[in-house]
Design a protein around this motif. Structure first.
Motif, PDB file in Angstrom:
ATOM      1  N   ASN A  23       0.879  -1.184   0.000  1.00 34.89           N
ATOM      2  CA  ASN A  23       0.000   0.000   0.000  1.00 34.89           C
ATOM      3  C   ASN A  23       0.912   1.228   0.000  1.00 34.89           C
ATOM      4  OD1 ASN A  23       0.569   0.803   2.822  1.00 34.89           O
ATOM      5  ND2 ASN A  23      -0.453  -1.125   3.282  1.00 34.89           N
ATOM      6  N   GLY A  30      -1.900  -6.693   5.237  1.00 31.56           N
ATOM      7  CA  GLY A  30      -2.290  -8.108   5.218  1.00 31.56           C
ATOM      8  C   GLY A  30      -1.841  -8.754   3.928  1.00 31.56           C
ATOM      9  N   ASP A  33       1.574  -8.812   1.301  1.00 28.60           N
ATOM     10  CA  ASP A  33       2.416  -7.818   1.991  1.00 28.60           C
ATOM     11  C   ASP A  33       2.761  -8.314   3.401  1.00 28.60           C
ATOM     12  OD1 ASP A  33       3.664  -5.449   2.580  1.00 28.60           O
ATOM     13  OD2 ASP A  33       1.862  -4.199   2.558  1.00 28.60           O
ATOM     14  N   SER A 116      -3.191  -6.221  -6.795  1.00 32.37           N
ATOM     15  CA  SER A 116      -4.521  -5.569  -6.694  1.00 32.37           C
ATOM     16  C   SER A 116      -5.733  -6.504  -6.736  1.00 32.37           C
ATOM     17  CB  SER A 116      -4.716  -4.484  -7.779  1.00 32.37           C
ATOM     18  OG  SER A 116      -4.004  -3.322  -7.453  1.00 32.37           O
ATOM     19  N   GLY A 118      -6.548  -8.956  -4.693  1.00 30.76           N
ATOM     20  CA  GLY A 118      -6.985  -9.455  -3.386  1.00 30.76           C
ATOM     21  C   GLY A 118      -7.856  -8.402  -2.724  1.00 30.76           C
ATOM     22  N   VAL A 119      -7.357  -7.851  -1.633  1.00 30.91           N
ATOM     23  CA  VAL A 119      -8.083  -6.821  -0.878  1.00 30.91           C
ATOM     24  C   VAL A 119      -8.486  -5.634  -1.759  1.00 30.91           C
ATOM     25  CG1 VAL A 119      -7.841  -5.167   1.030  1.00 30.91           C
ATOM     26  CG2 VAL A 119      -6.919  -7.449   1.272  1.00 30.91           C
TER      27      VAL A 119
HETATM   28  N1  AR6 Z   1       2.314 -15.607  -2.130  1.00 36.53           N
HETATM   29  C1  AR6 Z   1       1.753 -15.281  -3.320  1.00 36.53           C
HETATM   30  N2  AR6 Z   1       0.558 -14.663  -3.425  1.00 36.53           N
HETATM   31  C2  AR6 Z   1      -0.094 -14.371  -2.278  1.00 36.53           C
HETATM   32  C3  AR6 Z   1       0.430 -14.671  -0.994  1.00 36.53           C
HETATM   33  C4  AR6 Z   1       1.692 -15.313  -0.944  1.00 36.53           C
HETATM   34  N3  AR6 Z   1       2.278 -15.640   0.213  1.00 36.53           N
HETATM   35  N4  AR6 Z   1      -0.480 -14.256  -0.050  1.00 36.53           N
HETATM   36  C5  AR6 Z   1      -1.533 -13.725  -0.722  1.00 36.53           C
HETATM   37  N5  AR6 Z   1      -1.309 -13.802  -2.065  1.00 36.53           N
HETATM   38  P1  AR6 Z   1      -3.458  -8.868  -1.638  1.00 36.53           P
HETATM   39  P2  AR6 Z   1      -3.820  -6.327  -3.115  1.00 36.53           P
HETATM   40  C6  AR6 Z   1      -2.165 -13.363  -3.181  1.00 36.53           C
HETATM   41  O1  AR6 Z   1      -4.727  -8.653  -0.927  1.00 36.53           O
HETATM   42  O2  AR6 Z   1      -5.130  -6.763  -3.657  1.00 36.53           O
HETATM   43  C7  AR6 Z   1      -2.327  -5.523   1.802  1.00 36.53           C
HETATM   44  O3  AR6 Z   1      -2.896  -5.377   3.079  1.00 36.53           O
HETATM   45  C8  AR6 Z   1      -3.641 -13.191  -2.931  1.00 36.53           C
HETATM   46  O4  AR6 Z   1      -4.310 -14.456  -2.898  1.00 36.53           O
HETATM   47  O5  AR6 Z   1      -2.276  -9.318  -0.875  1.00 36.53           O
HETATM   48  O6  AR6 Z   1      -2.839  -5.667  -4.063  1.00 36.53           O
HETATM   49  C9  AR6 Z   1      -1.465  -4.338   1.392  1.00 36.53           C
HETATM   50  O7  AR6 Z   1      -0.796  -3.761   2.476  1.00 36.53           O
HETATM   51  C10 AR6 Z   1      -4.058 -12.355  -4.145  1.00 36.53           C
HETATM   52  O8  AR6 Z   1      -4.246 -13.202  -5.287  1.00 36.53           O
HETATM   53  O9  AR6 Z   1      -2.964  -7.511  -2.413  1.00 36.53           O
HETATM   54  C11 AR6 Z   1      -2.452  -3.397   0.780  1.00 36.53           C
HETATM   55  O10 AR6 Z   1      -3.110  -2.631   1.763  1.00 36.53           O
HETATM   56  C12 AR6 Z   1      -2.798 -11.489  -4.396  1.00 36.53           C
HETATM   57  O11 AR6 Z   1      -1.752 -12.083  -3.613  1.00 36.53           O
HETATM   58  C13 AR6 Z   1      -3.459  -4.337   0.118  1.00 36.53           C
HETATM   59  O12 AR6 Z   1      -3.376  -5.564   0.844  1.00 36.53           O
HETATM   60  C14 AR6 Z   1      -2.935 -10.028  -3.990  1.00 36.53           C
HETATM   61  O13 AR6 Z   1      -3.750  -9.907  -2.817  1.00 36.53           O
HETATM   62  C15 AR6 Z   1      -3.092  -4.618  -1.312  1.00 36.53           C
HETATM   63  O14 AR6 Z   1      -4.119  -5.353  -1.917  1.00 36.53           O
END
Ligand code: AR6
Length: 171
Positions: A23, A30, A33, A116, A118-119
């Motif tokens: 972020n 979470g 990250d 982007s 996920g959350v």
């Molecule tokens: N290895 C690979 N991919 C992963 C892992 C891992 N260990 N863990 C989760 N994913 P997200 P965003 C996947 O939510 O949407 C954070 O709080 C997950 O299943 O991590 O860019 C940051 O600080 C999904 O497919 O990232 C920001 O505030 C992908 O990674 C916010 O979330 C991205 O999910 C960023 O949101």
């Protein structure tokens, strides 16, 4: 030059650089990250504090500390607002600016998470082809980066990137 799509935990990847879907504070969170900060150890947060954040679509680099990867490239992707706030351009920028930073730092192998989707809620069916097209375009003129891996953490994400990769191959 290769682009591959795998199911894995990005914190296990032995590559020159892994990308973090961060972020704009770069102070952890979470999802991927949180997993990267947990695996890299507290030195990563200390290094991130010195970067004073990062605008959406841009990228900053740190060492990998306790990770098997040499570097972490941090990029905040866009939060999805229905496609009304230039999300597509910001997501393309996240991929391209991460790869430019990898190139500048002599990284031959780079692993990306699905930024982007996920959350931040960017629709995976739109994000997957966009990501692979951007990576593919970059690789056509890249001098250092040789292998890019999309690391997926769930079946639905994996399937979307596999389909996008098949379409790239069929171009
Ligand atoms: N290895 C690979 N991919 C992963 C892992 C891992 N260990 N863990 C989760 N994913 P997200 P965003 C996947 O939510 O949407 C954070 O709080 C997950 O299943 O991590 O860019 C940051 O600080 C999904 O497919 O990232 C920001 O505030 C992908 O990674 C916010 O979330 C991205 O999910 C960023 O949101």
């Amino acid at each position: 030059m290769t682009i591959s799509v795998v199911m894995d935990d990005i914190t296990d990847c032995k590559v020159d650089a892994i990308v973090n879907a961060a972020n704009t504070t770069l102070l952890g969170g979470g999802g991927v990250d949180g997993a990267i900060h947990a695996a890299a150890g507290p030195e990563l947060l200390a290094a991130c504090k010195k970067l004073h954040g990062c605008p959406t679509g841009e990228a900053k680099i740190t060492k990998g500390y306790q990770l098997p990867a040499k570097y972490v490239i941090h990029t905040p992707g866009p939060i999805w607002h229905g496609g009304t706030r230039h999300e597509k351009i910001f997501l393309q920028n996240s991929y391209r600016n991460s790869l430019l930073l990898a190139e500048k730092n002599g990284c031959e192998t780079v692993a990306f998470p699905s930024i982007s989707t996920g959350v931040y809620n960017y629709p995976i069916k739109q994000a997957a082809p966009l990501a692979l097209n951007e990576i593919h375009q970059f690789m056509e003129t890249a001098k250092v980066v040789k292998d890019v891996t999309m690391v997926c953490f769930d079946e639905q994400t994996f399937a979307a990137y596999q389909a996008a990769l098949a379409n790239l191959d069929g171009e």
